[in-house]
Write a protein that holds these residues in place. Structure first.
Motif, PDB file in Angstrom:
ATOM      1  N   MET A 129       4.734  -4.542   0.620  1.00 49.52           N
ATOM      2  CA  MET A 129       4.895  -2.787   1.455  1.00 49.52           C
ATOM      3  C   MET A 129       3.367  -1.960   0.859  1.00 49.52           C
ATOM      4  N   GLY A 130       2.491  -2.038   2.121  1.00 55.58           N
ATOM      5  CA  GLY A 130       1.902  -0.793   1.910  1.00 55.58           C
ATOM      6  C   GLY A 130       1.529  -0.431   1.329  1.00 55.58           C
ATOM      7  N   ARG A 131       0.888  -0.020   0.093  1.00 54.91           N
ATOM      8  CA  ARG A 131       0.822   1.782  -0.539  1.00 54.91           C
ATOM      9  C   ARG A 131      -0.321   2.591  -0.439  1.00 54.91           C
ATOM     10  N   LEU A 132       0.019   3.961  -0.107  1.00 56.02           N
ATOM     11  CA  LEU A 132      -1.090   4.768  -0.437  1.00 56.02           C
ATOM     12  C   LEU A 132      -1.829   4.793  -1.467  1.00 56.02           C
ATOM     13  N   ALA A 133      -3.361   4.832  -0.798  1.00 53.48           N
ATOM     14  CA  ALA A 133      -3.726   4.762  -2.454  1.00 53.48           C
ATOM     15  C   ALA A 133      -4.213   6.365  -2.629  1.00 53.48           C
ATOM     16  N   ALA A 134      -5.828   6.421  -3.411  1.00 56.00           N
ATOM     17  CA  ALA A 134      -5.840   8.318  -4.067  1.00 56.00           C
ATOM     18  C   ALA A 134      -6.682   8.038  -2.640  1.00 56.00           C
ATOM     19  N   PRO A 135      -7.046  10.153  -2.845  1.00 60.81           N
ATOM     20  CA  PRO A 135      -7.962  10.354  -1.642  1.00 60.81           C
ATOM     21  C   PRO A 135      -9.141   9.982  -2.050  1.00 60.81           C
ATOM     22  N   ALA A 136      -9.935   8.379  -2.277  1.00 62.93           N
ATOM     23  CA  ALA A 136     -11.323   9.014  -2.578  1.00 62.93           C
ATOM     24  C   ALA A 136     -11.942   8.812  -1.782  1.00 62.93           C
ATOM     25  N   ARG A 137     -11.338   8.918  -0.228  1.00 66.85           N
ATOM     26  CA  ARG A 137     -12.464   9.340   0.805  1.00 66.85           C
ATOM     27  C   ARG A 137     -12.263  10.470   1.336  1.00 66.85           C
ATOM     28  N   ALA A 138     -11.718  11.196   0.476  1.00 68.39           N
ATOM     29  CA  ALA A 138     -11.780  13.151   1.212  1.00 68.39           C
ATOM     30  C   ALA A 138     -13.397  13.429   0.752  1.00 68.39           C
ATOM     31  N   GLY A 192       4.669   0.754   4.779  1.00 63.01           N
ATOM     32  CA  GLY A 192       3.052   1.844   3.938  1.00 63.01           C
ATOM     33  C   GLY A 192       3.099   3.355   4.906  1.00 63.01           C
ATOM     34  N   LYS A 193       2.220   4.007   4.253  1.00 59.64           N
ATOM     35  CA  LYS A 193       2.507   5.133   4.684  1.00 59.64           C
ATOM     36  C   LYS A 193       0.546   6.385   4.503  1.00 59.64           C
ATOM     37  N   TRP A 200      -9.309  11.436   3.236  1.00 60.02           N
ATOM     38  CA  TRP A 200      -7.973  10.297   2.370  1.00 60.02           C
ATOM     39  C   TRP A 200      -8.382   9.295   2.941  1.00 60.02           C
ATOM     40  N   VAL A 201      -7.850   8.307   2.308  1.00 61.85           N
ATOM     41  CA  VAL A 201      -8.185   6.717   2.667  1.00 61.85           C
ATOM     42  C   VAL A 201      -7.400   5.897   2.103  1.00 61.85           C
ATOM     43  N   TRP A 202      -7.247   4.291   2.731  1.00 62.29           N
ATOM     44  CA  TRP A 202      -5.915   3.618   2.167  1.00 62.29           C
ATOM     45  C   TRP A 202      -6.677   2.343   2.452  1.00 62.29           C
ATOM     46  N   ASN A 203      -5.793   0.978   1.423  1.00 59.01           N
ATOM     47  CA  ASN A 203      -6.092  -0.209   1.295  1.00 59.01           C
ATOM     48  C   ASN A 203      -5.330  -0.500   2.884  1.00 59.01           C
ATOM     49  N   GLN A 204      -5.345  -1.917   3.046  1.00 57.55           N
ATOM     50  CA  GLN A 204      -5.012  -3.445   4.082  1.00 57.55           C
ATOM     51  C   GLN A 204      -3.670  -3.357   3.132  1.00 57.55           C
ATOM     52  N   PHE A 205      -2.514  -2.582   4.273  1.00 64.32           N
ATOM     53  CA  PHE A 205      -0.818  -3.663   4.315  1.00 64.32           C
ATOM     54  C   PHE A 205      -0.416  -4.510   4.397  1.00 64.32           C
ATOM     55  N   PHE A 206       0.315  -5.339   3.748  1.00 61.28           N
ATOM     56  CA  PHE A 206       1.064  -6.815   4.226  1.00 61.28           C
ATOM     57  C   PHE A 206       2.268  -6.797   4.427  1.00 61.28           C
ATOM     58  N   VAL A 207       2.768  -7.496   5.247  1.00 57.56           N
ATOM     59  CA  VAL A 207       4.204  -7.806   5.714  1.00 57.56           C
ATOM     60  C   VAL A 207       4.827  -9.026   5.848  1.00 57.56           C
ATOM     61  N   ILE A 208       5.491  -9.588   5.124  1.00 58.95           N
ATOM     62  CA  ILE A 208       5.980 -11.018   4.913  1.00 58.95           C
ATOM     63  C   ILE A 208       6.443 -11.472   6.279  1.00 58.95           C
ATOM     64  N   PRO A 215     -11.916  12.230  11.381  1.00 66.89           N
ATOM     65  CA  PRO A 215     -12.408  11.136  12.723  1.00 66.89           C
ATOM     66  C   PRO A 215     -11.236   9.904  11.848  1.00 66.89           C
ATOM     67  N   PRO A 216     -11.336   8.715  13.388  1.00 64.01           N
ATOM     68  CA  PRO A 216     -10.776   7.630  12.900  1.00 64.01           C
ATOM     69  C   PRO A 216     -10.651   6.824  12.264  1.00 64.01           C
ATOM     70  N   SER A 217      -9.955   6.100  11.064  1.00 64.99           N
ATOM     71  CA  SER A 217     -10.105   5.034  10.569  1.00 64.99           C
ATOM     72  C   SER A 217     -10.172   3.927  11.068  1.00 64.99           C
ATOM     73  N   GLU A 218      -9.984   2.673  10.604  1.00 66.91           N
ATOM     74  CA  GLU A 218      -9.659   1.074  10.532  1.00 66.91           C
ATOM     75  C   GLU A 218      -9.076   0.496   9.869  1.00 66.91           C
ATOM     76  N   PHE A 219      -7.587   0.043   9.813  1.00 69.57           N
ATOM     77  CA  PHE A 219      -7.115  -0.981   8.212  1.00 69.57           C
ATOM     78  C   PHE A 219      -6.253  -2.193   8.846  1.00 69.57           C
ATOM     79  N   ILE A 220      -5.835  -2.619   8.492  1.00 66.79           N
ATOM     80  CA  ILE A 220      -5.813  -4.610   8.877  1.00 66.79           C
ATOM     81  C   ILE A 220      -4.521  -4.343   8.508  1.00 66.79           C
ATOM     82  N   ILE A 221      -3.575  -4.915   8.731  1.00 64.38           N
ATOM     83  CA  ILE A 221      -2.028  -5.227   8.888  1.00 64.38           C
ATOM     84  C   ILE A 221      -2.015  -6.975   8.194  1.00 64.38           C
ATOM     85  N   LYS A 222      -2.248  -7.676   7.366  1.00 61.58           N
ATOM     86  CA  LYS A 222      -1.759  -8.956   7.213  1.00 61.58           C
ATOM     87  C   LYS A 222      -0.035  -9.247   7.108  1.00 61.58           C
ATOM     88  N   VAL A 223      -0.107 -10.548   7.760  1.00 59.31           N
ATOM     89  CA  VAL A 223       1.393 -11.784   7.563  1.00 59.31           C
ATOM     90  C   VAL A 223       1.400 -12.240   6.829  1.00 59.31           C
TER      91      VAL A 223
END
Length: 764
Positions: A1-10, A49-50, A29-37, A115-123
């Motif tokens: 499960m992806g986790r919400l990171a600290a708001p490093a980008r605020a 994730g959230k 707000w900022v987040w790391n990449q998410f993982f899904v099995i 602004p929109p932000s890109e993130f990755i969900i890895k399998v």
């Protein structure tokens, strides 16, 4: 499960108070990449994730939006809380990651709060794919008798799992089936031979099963397998071997060279070129009568007849035959020798044979000009099956079309049938046929060449007719012509020719023998006297044969008037004898024309004379009735009045013409001209006809054309008077008959005397 990171980008404002607007505010707000099995499947969508922004105060004014790969289908977001869920099971081998865009907007106005932000969900990979061999099944070939460890083939398997994550794609190769013959390298998949001296003749093909297992080959890993069909290729490791030690054949004695006697095959379990063999005869006795070769396949030996066989001379042959491999591999010489030997016995069978001549061909000779029956030579043939059997000889007609020779049927003696001429034909090629008397089908032929030997029977002659000239101004001893002679006899003394020319002080020319078959014609020291006609120089030719023959030839030499350069100006002396202005050709033409005209005149006169003689009576005694056909159309019954019939009567008994107008109705009624009196004396037919013709020409009352009439008057040449019945009426009733009785005329007139009442001659 992806986790919400600290708001490093605020973004936040400056601590010292408000800053100018050029300063960029810190992302809230900022987040790391998410993982899904992968392959995870649950009863409800799985929270992975959230998303959360610092601008979200929990008042419900913030809305989260998700766009990108799989947004709304594979991945969904809670607009109020920002929770991201996956709605279905994912497969990493189909898609390893998804790229999405996240954005926070004002719920009321949809104004972007960030602004929109890109993130990755890895399998995340799990070991869910077994290894596979994309190129299998495999086929490989390896030579037989290969050493241990010889590489056969390399097999390669592929695992679709992630090789960078765990051991899901780490493969290990093992042999499931094919031991102990083959092995495989666990890491590379190279298949090798595991035992030495594998023999193709024992087992040619092997089926090897290779397994590839992931997870490093540990328990729980997935595996896949493939087959490798290994074929042993042939090498020449087996020598040839005859299946039997003795071969027996038979052949008839009449079999000609090249006749097949039999086949031999040495067995070789090898294949292709390794099984090719060559055969040979070891013993000289057999190699003289027979030969052996390899067939087109290179496997069988073909035994054939090499030379003619004779049952009466030898009835059997025994020899040895060797078979050898043509291609020998030095690496396998220890398994040799690569050859084998067998014995062969060939029995010769007797067969009816035609007579055999003592020679393959005969060469005989006979001199020319010999009398018929001269002995030429003799041919001889023998019946090989029965030497005592008689043979009959004959010459094939087509070989002696001129019938120059004859042969004795019993003993084959050849004689001449007529004189031979070597100059006409030197060689006579005869074909003599020898036939068995008890079997006409058994016959053989032989060529007999008969040479006609030369004799000195031809006198020498000039090679060509010589007609030459010499200038009237030529110097003495000048060469006029080189004369050559030929002798048809054979080269030698018979063909040597000597020349002899005119001798004596009066000779106009000199002949010098060149001793090479030629002679030179020269002017003498004294010039030839001038003359109009050419000189005819006699030359005598002699040969050197036995007997010596000679002949005389003539060379024509004209004395010509020449120009200063030596060319001929005139060589026609006959022109001097002709009249001035006329050539010889013109004179000949004139004489020919005159002769032709004279011949025509003579012919015309002869024809005219012959025609006149045919119309007149040459002899008074030869008086007969003549029927002359004319083309005038008659006048019917009135025609008798158109002509004077009295002219046809006997002139002595004819009545004078009646006075009055003419009785003819086909002409104008003119007065008739008076008839001319007949001359006195005995009546002559020719004179009478001439008189009547003149009267008709002078009579103006006749038609203007000539009319040929038939006259029955036969003249007065006989003492009997006329024999015609036309004038017999005048003598009836008192006129005396002929003074000479008919029975005195002889036996030829007996029948005529009987018709006129003559008395029969007294019987003898």
């Amino acid at each position: 499960m992806g986790r919400l990171a600290a708001p490093a980008r605020a973004w936040a404002g400056s601590r010292g108070g408000p800053e100018p607007s050029l300063l960029r505010t810190r992302r809230s707000w900022v987040w790391n990449q998410f993982f899904v099995i992968e392959e995870y499947a649950g009863p409800e969508p799985v929270l992975i994730g959230k998303l959360h922004s610092d601008v979200d105060r929990g008042e419900g004014r913030t809305k989260y939006l998700l766009t990108g790969e799989g947004a709304g289908t594979v991945f969904v977001i809670d607009e109020a809380t920002g929770n991201i869920h996956v709605t279905k099971s994912l497969d990493r081998e189909e898609k390893a990651q998804y790229v999405l865009l996240a954005q926070a907007v004002d719920r009321a106005s949809n104004r972007p709060l960030e602004p929109p932000s890109e993130f990755i969900i890895k399998v995340q990979d799990i070991n869910d794919n077994p290894p596979i061999f994309p190129l299998g099944p495999y086929h490989a070939t390896v030579p037989e008798m290969s050493n241990v460890g010889t590489s056969v083939i390399q097999v390669t398997a592929h695992d679709a799992d992630d090789p960078s994550y765990g051991n899901s794609a780490k493969l290990v190769y093992t042999v499931l089936d094919g031991l102990p013959f083959f092995s495989v390298d666990p890491q590379t998949g190279v298949v090798r031979t595991a035992i030495p001296n594998m023999d193709r003749e024992t087992q040619e093909e092997f089926l090897v099963v290779i397994q590839a297992k992931d997870m490093g080959g540990h328990m729980g890993g997935l595996s896949g397998s493939t087959t490798v069909t290994v074929t042993l290729s042939d090498v020449n490791d087996n020598p040839p071997k005859f299946p039997q030690s003795l071969y027996q054949f038979s052949v008839v004695e009449t079999a000609g060279p090249g006749t097949l006697v039999g086949r031999l095959r040495a067995q070789d379990p090898d294949l292709g070129d390794n099984a090719l063999m060559a055969y040979s005869i070891l013993d000289g006795e057999g190699s003289e009568a027979f030969s052996i070769s390899t067939d087109s396949q290179g496997r069988d030996g073909l035994l054939t007849v090499r030379k003619p066989l004779d049952f009466e001379t030898r009835r059997a042959y025994s020899f040895r035959v060797e078979a050898t491999n043509t291609l020998i591999d030095p690496a396998y010489l220890r398994r040799g020798p690569f050859k084998d030997v067998a014995s062969v016995r060939v029995a010769v069978q007797d067969a009816p044979e035609p007579p055999a001549f003592t020679q393959a061909a005969y060469h005989l000779a006979v001199p020319e000009n010999k009398a018929p029956g001269t002995l030429v030579g003799q041919v001889s043939a023998t019946d090989l099956d029965s030497p005592a059997s008689p043979i009959r000889y004959s010459i094939l007609p087509h070989s002696d079309l001129e019938r120059c020779f004859s042969i004795e049927p019993e003993d084959g003696t050849i004689r001449t049938a007529g004189p031979l001429d070597r100059e006409a034909r030197v060689w006579h090629n005869l074909t003599v046929l020898a036939t068995e008397l008890d079997s006409s089908a058994q016959a053989s032929r032989v060529q007999v060449a008969i040479q006609t030997l030369d004799e000195n029977d031809n006198a020498p002659q000039l090679a060509e007719p010589y007609d030459t000239f010499v200038c009237d101004s030529a110097a003495p001893s000048q060469l006029i012509q080189v004369i050559r002679a030929l002798d048809r006899d054979e080269v030698g003394n018979n063909s040597r020719v000597s020349f002899h020319g005119p001798l004596g002080p009066d000779a106009n020319f000199t002949v010098r023998d060149n001793q090479d078959g030629s002679a030179s014609l020269l002017l003498p020291s004294r010039p030839a006297p001038p003359r109009q006609a050419p000189y005819l120089v006699p030359i005598e030719l002699w040969d050197w044969g036995r007997p010596v023959l000679s002949s005389t030839a003539t060379v024509t030499v004209s004395v010509c008037r020449c120009r200063p350069d030596g060319s001929v100006a005139s060589c026609r002396p006959e022109a001097q004898l002709s009249p001035a202005g006329l050539s010889t050709g013109a004179l000949l033409a004139i004489v020919t024309c005159v002769g032709t005209l004279l011949a025509l005149v003579v012919l015309f006169v002869a024809l005219r004379r012959q025609k006149q003689e045919a119309l007149m009576v040459l002899e008074e005694e030869d008086v007969r009735e003549n029927i002359i056909t004319y083309d005038d159309e008659g006048g019917g019954e009135e025609d008798t009045e158109a002509f004077d019939i009295s002219a046809l009567q006997n002139p002595d008994g004819a009545a004078p013409p009646a006075p009055g107008p003419p009785a003819r109705r086909d002409v104008l009624p003119w007065a008739r001209a008076p008839r001319q009196p007949r001359p006195p004396g005995p009546a002559d037919v020719a004179q009478l006809l001439a008189l009547r013709l003149r009267e008709a020409d002078e009579d103006p009352s006749v038609p203007p054309y000539d009319s040929v009439q038939v006259y029955g008057y036969e003249g007065r040449g006989s003492s009997c008077g006329s024999l015609s019945s036309l004038g017999s009426g005048s003598e009836i009733g008192g006129a005396p008959g002929p003074a000479e009785p008919l029975d005195d005329w002889g036996p030829l007139f007996r029948t005529l005397a009987e018709l006129y009442g003559a008395k029969e001659p007294p019987a003898p």
